[in-house]
Write an enzyme that holds these catalytic residues in place. Structure first.
Site: not given
Length: 199
Positions: A93, A107, A109, A141-142
């Protein structure tokens, strides 16, 4: 009533687990408002349609990332989604996307982050020879596989395992962990201090 949006690219087994938990009341006061895939042939989209859910394909191929992200965000906002759940969504994203849903994107994982981020985590863990693996549900996050951790589950690596048997046992725990994490976030009874999520 909380509205969930699920993004997937493949079979969507975590989506099915979330949907089962919603149907069974294990995730209370919530509904799946929309399921979105970036690939038309994703089995998860067929599974969503079979359940009578609103299922959309928003193709990503050949589109700039931000253009595709804007289309997906528009669909999520149109469906008034409170919480976005990534369930095998094979797209990173953009920072802009993440900023539209601050601490509202989850998310899962298949490793104990920060160990083995990125693709093929179970294979990485098996090849490294770890004795314990597992799964992590975290805020997005980013950065890749980086946001604050909400729930982790451990899975012992058995001497007779290969990466496939390990992956199957981790997947069983993923289905449990995702429901727990969604309940934590929807409850609002937590705070994040630095990287630590405290309930």
């Amino acid at each position: 009533m909380h509205s969930l949006g699920v993004l997937l690219s493949g079979r969507g087994s975590n989506f099915v687990a979330i949907a089962d938990s919603v149907d069974a009341g294990r995730i209370a006061d919530a509904r799946i408002a929309v399921v979105i895939s970036n690939t038309a042939d994703a089995p998860g989209i067929a599974a969503a349609k079979e359940r009578g859910l609103d299922a959309l394909v928003i193709p990503s191929k050949g589109k700039p990332r931000e253009e595709h992200d804007r289309e997906v965000v528009a669909a999520l906002q149109q469906h008034k989604v409170d919480l976005v759940c990534l369930a095998g969504y094979m797209r990173l994203l953009s920072p802009w996307f993440v900023q539209q849903f601050p601490r509202r994107i989850l998310n899962i994982h298949p490793s104990l982050l920060p160990a083995f981020p990125g693709l093929e985590a179970q294979e990485q863990a098996f090849a490294y020879g770890v004795k314990v693996s597992g799964c992590t549900v975290h805020f997005v996050d980013e950065e890749l596989d980086h946001g604050a951790i909400i729930v982790q589950k451990t899975v012992l690596v058995l001497d007779g395992d290969d990466e496939h048997s390990l992956a199957e046992r981790i997947l069983d725990q993923e289905h449990i962990a995702y429901t727990e994490a969604i309940n934590v976030v929807l409850s609002g009874k937590y705070e994040v201090k630095g990287r630590r999520l405290l309930k």
